[in-house]
Design a protein around this motif. Sequence first.
Motif, PDB file in Angstrom:
ATOM      1  N   UNK A 128      22.636  58.822   2.613  1.00  0.00           N
ATOM      2  CA  UNK A 128      23.955  59.019   2.029  1.00  0.00           C
ATOM      3  C   UNK A 128      24.565  57.676   1.680  1.00  0.00           C
ATOM      4  N   UNK A 131      29.421  55.176   3.842  1.00  0.00           N
ATOM      5  CA  UNK A 131      29.355  55.030   5.292  1.00  0.00           C
ATOM      6  C   UNK A 131      28.378  56.071   5.831  1.00  0.00           C
ATOM      7  N   UNK A 159      25.560  58.550   7.454  1.00  0.00           N
ATOM      8  CA  UNK A 159      25.211  59.382   8.596  1.00  0.00           C
ATOM      9  C   UNK A 159      23.718  59.242   8.813  1.00  0.00           C
ATOM     10  N   UNK A 160      23.300  59.325  10.031  1.00  0.00           N
ATOM     11  CA  UNK A 160      21.899  59.119  10.390  1.00  0.00           C
ATOM     12  C   UNK A 160      21.240  60.443  10.746  1.00  0.00           C
ATOM     13  N   UNK A 161      19.992  60.612  10.305  1.00  0.00           N
ATOM     14  CA  UNK A 161      19.172  61.758  10.697  1.00  0.00           C
ATOM     15  C   UNK A 161      18.049  61.243  11.578  1.00  0.00           C
ATOM     16  N   UNK A 162      18.010  61.727  12.816  1.00  0.00           N
ATOM     17  CA  UNK A 162      17.050  61.260  13.807  1.00  0.00           C
ATOM     18  C   UNK A 162      15.820  62.155  13.853  1.00  0.00           C
ATOM     19  N   UNK A 211      35.630  50.103  11.610  1.00  0.00           N
ATOM     20  CA  UNK A 211      36.656  51.058  11.239  1.00  0.00           C
ATOM     21  C   UNK A 211      36.131  52.485  11.096  1.00  0.00           C
ATOM     22  N   UNK A 212      34.843  52.665  11.277  1.00  0.00           N
ATOM     23  CA  UNK A 212      34.211  53.975  11.069  1.00  0.00           C
ATOM     24  C   UNK A 212      33.582  54.446  12.374  1.00  0.00           C
ATOM     25  N   UNK A 244      27.615  62.093  17.527  1.00  0.00           N
ATOM     26  CA  UNK A 244      26.310  62.745  17.554  1.00  0.00           C
ATOM     27  C   UNK A 244      26.174  63.538  18.847  1.00  0.00           C
ATOM     28  N   UNK A 285      23.823  64.593  13.976  1.00  0.00           N
ATOM     29  CA  UNK A 285      25.102  64.156  13.433  1.00  0.00           C
ATOM     30  C   UNK A 285      26.116  65.292  13.450  1.00  0.00           C
ATOM     31  N   UNK A 335      31.863  62.275  10.854  1.00  0.00           N
ATOM     32  CA  UNK A 335      32.194  60.858  10.722  1.00  0.00           C
ATOM     33  C   UNK A 335      33.651  60.719  10.272  1.00  0.00           C
ATOM     34  N   UNK A 391      36.697  57.909   9.002  1.00  0.00           N
ATOM     35  CA  UNK A 391      37.291  56.618   8.698  1.00  0.00           C
ATOM     36  C   UNK A 391      38.570  56.861   7.921  1.00  0.00           C
ATOM     37  N   UNK A 392      39.454  55.894   7.961  1.00  0.00           N
ATOM     38  CA  UNK A 392      40.804  56.029   7.411  1.00  0.00           C
ATOM     39  C   UNK A 392      41.478  57.295   7.930  1.00  0.00           C
ATOM     40  N   UNK A 450      32.519  63.081   6.505  1.00  0.00           N
ATOM     41  CA  UNK A 450      31.236  63.761   6.387  1.00  0.00           C
ATOM     42  C   UNK A 450      31.069  64.641   7.622  1.00  0.00           C
ATOM     43  N   UNK A 451      30.341  65.729   7.482  1.00  0.00           N
ATOM     44  CA  UNK A 451      30.149  66.646   8.589  1.00  0.00           C
ATOM     45  C   UNK A 451      28.736  67.180   8.587  1.00  0.00           C
TER      46      UNK A 451
END
Lengths: 114, 113
Positions: free
Chosen positions: A96, A99, A101-104, B30-31, B35, B45, B48, B50-51, B56-57
Amino acid sequence: AQSVTQLDSHVSVSEGTPVLLRCNYSSSYSPSLFWYVQHPNKGLQLLLKYTSAATLVKGINGFEAEFKKSETSFHLTKPSAHMSDAAEYFCVVSEWVGRRALTFGSGTRLQVQP
Amino acid sequence: DAGVTQSPTHLIKTRGQQVTLRCSPKSGHDTVSWYQQALGQGPQFIFQYYEEEERQRGNFPDRFSGHQFPNYSSELNVNALLLGDSALYLCASSAGTGTYEQYFGPGTRLTVT
Protein backbone atom coordinates in the motif's frame (compact mmCIF):
# COMPACT_ATOMS: atom_id res chain seq x y z
CA ALA A 1 -4.24 -8.43 -2.75
CA GLN A 2 -0.90 -9.16 -1.15
CA SER A 3 0.08 -12.34 0.65
CA VAL A 4 3.11 -14.13 1.99
CA THR A 5 3.84 -17.85 2.29
CA GLN A 6 6.58 -19.08 4.57
CA LEU A 7 7.40 -22.52 3.30
CA ASP A 8 8.67 -24.00 6.56
CA SER A 9 6.95 -23.68 9.92
CA HIS A 10 10.02 -25.02 11.72
CA VAL A 11 13.71 -25.16 10.82
CA SER A 12 16.41 -26.78 12.94
CA VAL A 13 20.13 -26.21 12.34
CA SER A 14 23.33 -26.84 14.23
CA GLU A 15 25.33 -23.93 15.58
CA GLY A 16 27.86 -22.76 12.98
CA THR A 17 25.93 -24.13 9.99
CA PRO A 18 24.07 -22.03 7.40
CA VAL A 19 20.50 -20.87 7.87
CA LEU A 20 17.89 -20.71 5.09
CA LEU A 21 14.34 -19.55 5.78
CA ARG A 22 12.13 -19.55 2.71
CA CYS A 23 9.48 -17.02 1.74
CA ASN A 24 7.31 -16.56 -1.34
CA TYR A 25 5.11 -13.54 -1.85
CA SER A 26 2.19 -12.47 -3.98
CA SER A 27 1.58 -8.84 -4.83
CA SER A 28 -0.33 -6.88 -7.45
CA TYR A 29 2.21 -4.08 -7.35
CA SER A 30 5.89 -3.66 -6.73
CA PRO A 31 6.12 -4.74 -3.12
CA SER A 32 8.29 -3.79 -0.22
CA LEU A 33 9.48 -6.87 1.64
CA PHE A 34 10.77 -7.29 5.16
CA TRP A 35 11.98 -9.89 7.60
CA TYR A 36 11.14 -9.43 11.26
CA VAL A 37 12.35 -11.53 14.20
CA GLN A 38 10.45 -12.18 17.42
CA HIS A 39 12.27 -13.58 20.43
CA PRO A 40 10.18 -15.14 23.21
CA ASN A 41 8.36 -12.52 25.24
CA LYS A 42 9.94 -9.76 23.19
CA GLY A 43 8.59 -7.40 20.55
CA LEU A 44 9.14 -7.68 16.82
CA GLN A 45 12.46 -6.42 15.53
CA LEU A 46 13.18 -5.48 11.91
CA LEU A 47 16.02 -7.59 10.47
CA LEU A 48 16.13 -6.17 6.96
CA LYS A 49 14.03 -4.59 4.23
CA TYR A 50 13.80 -4.56 0.43
CA THR A 51 12.38 -1.39 -1.12
CA SER A 52 13.18 -1.62 -4.86
CA ALA A 53 16.85 -0.76 -4.55
CA ALA A 54 19.52 -3.49 -4.50
CA THR A 55 18.04 -6.98 -4.77
CA LEU A 56 20.53 -8.40 -2.26
CA VAL A 57 19.74 -6.88 1.10
CA LYS A 58 21.97 -7.04 4.14
CA GLY A 59 20.48 -6.79 7.59
CA ILE A 60 21.49 -6.94 11.19
CA ASN A 61 23.28 -9.81 12.92
CA GLY A 62 24.74 -11.19 9.67
CA PHE A 63 21.41 -11.94 7.97
CA GLU A 64 20.75 -11.19 4.33
CA ALA A 65 17.97 -11.80 1.82
CA GLU A 66 17.70 -11.77 -1.96
CA PHE A 67 14.68 -10.44 -3.83
CA LYS A 68 13.95 -12.59 -6.89
CA LYS A 69 11.04 -11.17 -8.86
CA SER A 70 10.95 -14.03 -11.38
CA GLU A 71 10.53 -16.53 -8.54
CA THR A 72 8.48 -14.19 -6.29
CA SER A 73 10.79 -15.16 -3.47
CA PHE A 74 12.59 -13.39 -0.65
CA HIS A 75 14.54 -16.04 1.24
CA LEU A 76 16.49 -15.19 4.39
CA THR A 77 19.99 -16.58 4.87
CA LYS A 78 22.86 -16.47 7.31
CA PRO A 79 26.22 -18.17 6.74
CA SER A 80 26.70 -19.40 10.30
CA ALA A 81 23.98 -19.84 12.92
CA HIS A 82 24.45 -18.72 16.49
CA MET A 83 22.53 -19.94 19.51
CA SER A 84 21.09 -16.45 19.96
CA ASP A 85 19.43 -16.71 16.52
CA ALA A 86 16.82 -19.11 17.90
CA ALA A 87 13.52 -17.25 17.51
CA GLU A 88 10.41 -16.86 15.34
CA TYR A 89 10.99 -15.21 11.97
CA PHE A 90 8.32 -13.49 9.91
CA CYS A 91 8.41 -12.59 6.24
CA VAL A 92 6.33 -9.49 5.58
CA VAL A 93 5.02 -7.72 2.47
CA SER A 94 3.66 -4.23 2.07
CA GLU A 95 2.31 -2.73 -1.13
CA TRP A 96 0.00 0.00 0.00
CA VAL A 97 1.32 3.42 -0.82
CA GLY A 98 1.63 6.03 1.82
CA ARG A 99 1.66 4.89 5.39
CA ARG A 100 2.00 1.19 4.93
CA ALA A 101 0.11 -1.70 6.48
CA LEU A 102 2.05 -4.92 6.76
CA THR A 103 0.95 -8.43 5.79
CA PHE A 104 2.78 -11.10 7.78
CA GLY A 105 3.50 -14.70 6.94
CA SER A 106 2.67 -17.41 9.44
CA GLY A 107 6.22 -17.52 10.75
CA THR A 108 9.15 -19.93 10.85
CA ARG A 109 10.52 -21.09 14.18
CA LEU A 110 14.30 -21.42 14.00
CA GLN A 111 15.87 -23.84 16.43
CA VAL A 112 19.66 -23.86 16.83
CA GLN A 113 21.23 -27.00 18.24
CA PRO A 114 24.56 -26.80 20.12
CA ASP B 1 14.70 7.68 23.64
CA ALA B 2 11.81 5.46 24.65
CA GLY B 3 10.58 3.15 21.97
CA VAL B 4 6.97 2.14 21.48
CA THR B 5 5.27 1.48 24.79
CA GLN B 6 2.05 -0.38 25.46
CA SER B 7 -0.15 -0.86 28.49
CA PRO B 8 -1.17 -2.98 30.19
CA THR B 9 1.21 -5.89 29.69
CA HIS B 10 -1.37 -8.53 30.47
CA LEU B 11 -5.13 -8.43 30.80
CA ILE B 12 -7.80 -10.99 31.65
CA LYS B 13 -11.40 -10.29 30.69
CA THR B 14 -14.67 -12.20 30.56
CA ARG B 15 -16.72 -12.84 27.43
CA GLY B 16 -19.00 -9.93 26.63
CA GLN B 17 -16.87 -7.36 28.38
CA GLN B 18 -15.12 -4.41 26.79
CA VAL B 19 -11.39 -3.68 26.86
CA THR B 20 -9.14 -0.71 26.09
CA LEU B 21 -5.48 -1.08 25.21
CA ARG B 22 -3.06 1.83 25.02
CA CYS B 23 -0.03 2.67 22.92
CA SER B 24 2.51 5.48 22.93
CA PRO B 25 4.51 5.78 19.71
CA LYS B 26 8.22 6.25 19.38
CA SER B 27 9.31 9.86 19.67
CA GLY B 28 8.89 11.66 16.34
CA HIS B 29 6.37 9.17 14.95
CA ASP B 30 2.88 10.26 14.00
CA THR B 31 1.33 7.03 12.69
CA VAL B 32 0.11 4.13 14.81
CA SER B 33 -0.91 0.71 13.51
CA TRP B 34 -2.49 -2.10 15.53
CA TYR B 35 -2.03 -5.82 14.92
CA GLN B 36 -3.53 -8.95 16.47
CA GLN B 37 -1.29 -11.98 16.88
CA ALA B 38 -3.10 -15.18 17.81
CA LEU B 39 -1.05 -17.97 19.34
CA GLY B 40 1.18 -19.64 16.78
CA GLN B 41 0.26 -17.23 13.99
CA GLY B 42 1.68 -14.13 12.37
CA PRO B 43 0.31 -10.71 13.29
CA GLN B 44 -2.77 -9.50 11.40
CA PHE B 45 -3.36 -5.84 10.60
CA ILE B 46 -6.34 -4.33 12.42
CA PHE B 47 -6.18 -0.64 11.52
CA GLN B 48 -3.94 2.39 11.21
CA TYR B 49 -4.31 5.92 12.55
CA TYR B 50 -2.71 9.20 11.67
CA GLU B 51 -3.91 12.78 11.97
CA GLU B 52 -6.36 11.42 14.54
CA GLU B 53 -8.34 9.45 11.97
CA GLU B 54 -8.60 5.81 10.96
CA ARG B 55 -6.94 5.66 7.53
CA GLN B 56 -6.74 1.97 6.72
CA ARG B 57 -8.50 -1.08 8.14
CA GLY B 58 -7.95 -4.79 7.91
CA ASN B 59 -10.59 -7.50 7.97
CA PHE B 60 -11.83 -6.99 11.51
CA PRO B 61 -15.41 -6.42 12.70
CA ASP B 62 -16.72 -3.12 13.99
CA ARG B 63 -16.32 -4.42 17.55
CA PHE B 64 -12.74 -3.29 17.09
CA SER B 65 -12.40 0.47 17.21
CA GLY B 66 -9.69 2.94 17.98
CA HIS B 67 -8.70 6.45 18.64
CA GLN B 68 -5.64 8.63 18.20
CA PHE B 69 -4.95 11.60 20.42
CA PRO B 70 -3.27 14.92 19.52
CA ASN B 71 -0.02 13.67 21.08
CA TYR B 72 -0.14 10.71 18.61
CA SER B 73 -0.81 8.10 21.28
CA SER B 74 -3.56 5.63 20.50
CA GLU B 75 -6.15 3.34 22.03
CA LEU B 76 -7.61 0.10 20.76
CA ASN B 77 -11.09 -0.76 22.03
CA VAL B 78 -12.74 -4.13 21.68
CA ASN B 79 -16.42 -4.52 22.59
CA ALA B 80 -18.43 -7.66 23.31
CA LEU B 81 -15.32 -9.78 23.79
CA LEU B 82 -15.26 -13.30 22.36
CA LEU B 83 -13.01 -16.17 23.37
CA GLY B 84 -11.40 -15.84 19.94
CA ASP B 85 -10.22 -12.34 20.76
CA SER B 86 -7.59 -13.84 23.07
CA ALA B 87 -4.29 -12.82 21.50
CA LEU B 88 -1.22 -10.63 21.70
CA TYR B 89 -2.10 -7.12 20.53
CA LEU B 90 0.81 -5.27 19.00
CA CYS B 91 1.14 -1.59 18.36
CA ALA B 92 3.57 -0.26 15.76
CA SER B 93 4.56 3.30 15.02
CA SER B 94 6.08 4.96 11.99
CA ALA B 95 6.75 8.43 10.64
CA GLY B 96 5.29 10.02 7.54
CA THR B 97 4.46 8.76 4.10
CA GLY B 98 6.84 6.52 2.24
CA THR B 99 8.37 5.36 5.48
CA TYR B 100 9.10 1.68 5.46
CA GLU B 101 10.08 0.94 9.03
CA GLN B 102 7.45 0.20 11.60
CA TYR B 103 8.66 -0.09 15.17
CA PHE B 104 6.75 -2.49 17.37
CA GLY B 105 5.94 -2.36 21.03
CA PRO B 106 6.15 -5.42 23.30
CA GLY B 107 2.42 -6.04 23.07
CA THR B 108 -0.52 -6.57 25.40
CA ARG B 109 -1.49 -10.17 26.09
CA LEU B 110 -5.31 -10.35 26.29
CA THR B 111 -6.97 -13.46 27.66
CA VAL B 112 -10.75 -13.79 27.38
CA THR B 113 -12.35 -16.40 29.64
